[in-house]
Design a protein around this motif. Structure first.
Motif, PDB file in Angstrom:
ATOM      1  N   THR A  16      -9.131   8.604   0.314  1.00 20.53           N
ATOM      2  CA  THR A  16     -10.225   8.525   1.280  1.00 20.53           C
ATOM      3  C   THR A  16     -11.309   9.526   0.913  1.00 20.53           C
ATOM      4  O   THR A  16     -10.990  10.659   0.535  1.00 20.53           O
ATOM      5  CB  THR A  16      -9.691   8.870   2.696  1.00 20.53           C
TER       6      THR A  16
ATOM      7  N   THR B 266      -3.259   5.929   0.262  1.00 15.62           N
ATOM      8  CA  THR B 266      -4.668   5.591   0.462  1.00 15.62           C
ATOM      9  C   THR B 266      -5.519   6.804   0.106  1.00 15.62           C
ATOM     10  O   THR B 266      -5.268   7.906   0.609  1.00 15.62           O
ATOM     11  CB  THR B 266      -4.917   5.174   1.929  1.00 15.62           C
TER      12      THR B 266
ATOM     13  N   THR C 128     -12.464   3.892   1.632  1.00 12.59           N
ATOM     14  CA  THR C 128     -11.069   4.189   1.273  1.00 12.59           C
ATOM     15  C   THR C 128     -10.613   3.263   0.155  1.00 12.59           C
ATOM     16  O   THR C 128     -11.182   2.191  -0.061  1.00 12.59           O
ATOM     17  CB  THR C 128     -10.117   4.000   2.475  1.00 12.59           C
TER      18      THR C 128
ATOM     19  N   ASP D  97      -6.976   1.754  -1.183  1.00 14.08           N
ATOM     20  CA  ASP D  97      -5.514   1.625  -1.094  1.00 14.08           C
ATOM     21  C   ASP D  97      -4.946   1.508  -2.506  1.00 14.08           C
ATOM     22  O   ASP D  97      -5.507   0.799  -3.340  1.00 14.08           O
ATOM     23  CB  ASP D  97      -5.128   0.361  -0.312  1.00 14.08           C
TER      24      ASP D  97
ATOM     25  N   VAL E 183       0.871  -1.184   0.000  1.00 14.57           N
ATOM     26  CA  VAL E 183       0.000   0.000   0.000  1.00 14.57           C
ATOM     27  C   VAL E 183       0.902   1.226   0.000  1.00 14.57           C
ATOM     28  O   VAL E 183       1.612   1.482   0.964  1.00 14.57           O
ATOM     29  CB  VAL E 183      -0.913   0.033   1.246  1.00 14.57           C
TER      30      VAL E 183
END
Ligand code: HEC
Length: 413
Positions: A138, A136, A270, A272, A133
């Motif tokens: 969001t 991220t 979210t 990733d 990851v």
């Protein structure tokens, strides 16, 4: 549906009634026979708090539902895997074979026996895996949907990388799995960002209402970064593929909330992202539709039509061969069937995706088990059919009452 479930629930044995339970005489029992089918094809969604609305992840939770489970698989409503068998092989195929359907039905018919837990065989559902990851994305805030039963909303989020790179995988974590029905991530190129920001600023609430596309400009041309629907197993892109992202871009996260089943709760989904500056196979998601359809009346579906068909073929003649990794079809609510086919210049055919029972709620990106090649001179065809029970003609458009016929494929070369 609820009435049906209640009826069924009264009618089936209690999970722990062991002495009277015909476990020893039943041919088909939970442990070893039914549990692996349910784990492979149902518990990706039917767990506590999952999008399926009720759990099927133990004998105690599944046995009272046995008759409803049998009915749902016999009618092929469940599991929601719409690709017809026999077209081609896909990764993470959760569809059931005729034998598995018959086994589940026999289990319900014989009284949903438990069997011996020592004979348990586990077949967990396919799990998404992202090897790394790097960032991220969001939603800018926890959003509580308001429009019922469906709320479509787009949110603009920053793309955080300051140099040109490639997205090589993603994993979506729905914030409120019981109501998030799908997500499509679109790329807002640097020169489109101002237009999206203006749209976002139209009202006080973050994001804007949108359906069928990101809701700005010529939406059919919007580049996709990816998509997610319940049960989808995203993760690393196959075969070294990566989608280019320029610095200064943004990402539009289009959320579809369905409020028919779950409680209305705030969602902050979210996504990733894994990225790599250099990739083996620079890739992009290629939409497939007739440009003429977008032209006002170019894809007319007359009032009262049944099975109205539109089809578009295009021959690639660029002097290169292209690898395709995934196939996806998109129509709206009047869609009935759709398919994507590849015709090689030697006359042979390759089926990419065939859907005979279109359901707007169950759109999925199907990942080929083995990538396919479009050789120079090959032709790709997208075909859709619709019923239009309404009193007005329907045409291409982005509204809920409009239609689309759009194939998308992950291309690399
Ligand atoms: C990808 C998510 C998903 C998977 C996988 C899934 N379901 Fe469902 N299921 C749902 C959702 C969402 C609903 C409620 C809305 C609907 O009916 O579409 C539902 C409803 C049901 C219902 C009640 C309504 C009906 O159609 O009968 C039954 C019974 C059911 N599922 C059984 C199963 C079984 C058995 C499996 C595995 C063979 C399965 N489901 C796999 C999401 C899923």
């Amino acid at each position: 549906m609820l009435a049906l479930l209640a009826l069924v629930a009264c009618d089936t044995p209690t999970p722990d009634g062991d002495s009277g339970n015909p476990a020893s005489t039943a041919d088909v029992v939970w442990y070893g026979d039914v549990e692996p089918i349910v784990e492979q094809s149902c518990t990706g969604c039917h767990v506590e708090g999952g999008v399926g609305g009720f759990a099927l992840d133990s004998y105690a939770s599944a046995a009272p539902m046995a008759a409803a489970m049998a009915a749902s698989v016999q009618s092929r409503r469940m599991p929601p895997w719409k690709a017809e068998p026999g077209c081609t092989d896909y990764r993470d195929d959760i569809s059931l074979t005729d034998e598995e359907i018959a086994r589940l039905a026999a289990w319900a018919e014989e009284g949903a026996a438990e069997g011996d837990s020592g004979a348990s065989i586990h077949a967990p559902p396919p799990v998404a895996s992202l090897s790394r990851v790097d960032e991220t994305l969001t939603l800018p805030l926890p959003y509580t949907p308001t429009a019922t039963p469906d709320d479509y909303r787009c949110f603009l989020v920053d793309w955080p990388v300051d140099h040109t790179t490639h997205v090589t995988g993603y994993l979506v974590h729905p914030g409120a799995p019981s109501i998030v029905h799908h997500l499509v991530a679109y790329i807002a190129e640097p020169d489109q960002v101002a237009e999206y920001e203006a749209k976002d600023a139209e009202d006080e609430t973050p994001g804007w209402g949108c359906f069928g596309g990101p809701g700005v400009g010529n939406q059919e041309d919007a580049s996709w970064l990816g998509a997610w629907a319940p049960g989808a197993t995203n993760g690393d892109f196959p075969n070294g593929a990566g989608i280019r992202m320029k610095p200064g871009s943004k990402v539009v996260l289009q959320m579809h909330y369905n409020l028919a089943q779950g409680d209305i709760v705030p969602d902050q989904t979210t996504m990733d992202i894994r990225y790599d500056d250099d990739v083996e196979a620079p890739a992009y998601i290629q939409p497939w539709a007739d440009p003429a359809w977008l032209d006002g009346s170019g894809m007319n579906i007359p009032a009262g039509a049944e099975g109205k068909e539109h089809s578009f073929s295009y021959t690639l003649n660029f002097g290169i061969d292209v690898t395709i990794h995934t196939a996806n079809l998109h129509m709206h609510k009047l869609g009935r069937t759709g398919n994507l086919t590849l015709e090689h210049s030697d006359g042979s055919d390759d089926c990419l995706l065939d859907i005979q029972d279109w359901d707007f709620n169950w759109q999925r990106t199907y990942v080929f088990e083995e990538p396919k090649t479009i050789f120079d001179g090959d032709t790709v065809t997208v075909t859709c059919t619709w019923d239009n029970p309404g009193e007005e003609d329907v045409n291409w458009g982005e509204g809920t009452g409009d239609e689309m016929c759009l194939g998308t494929m992950l291309f690399s070369y």
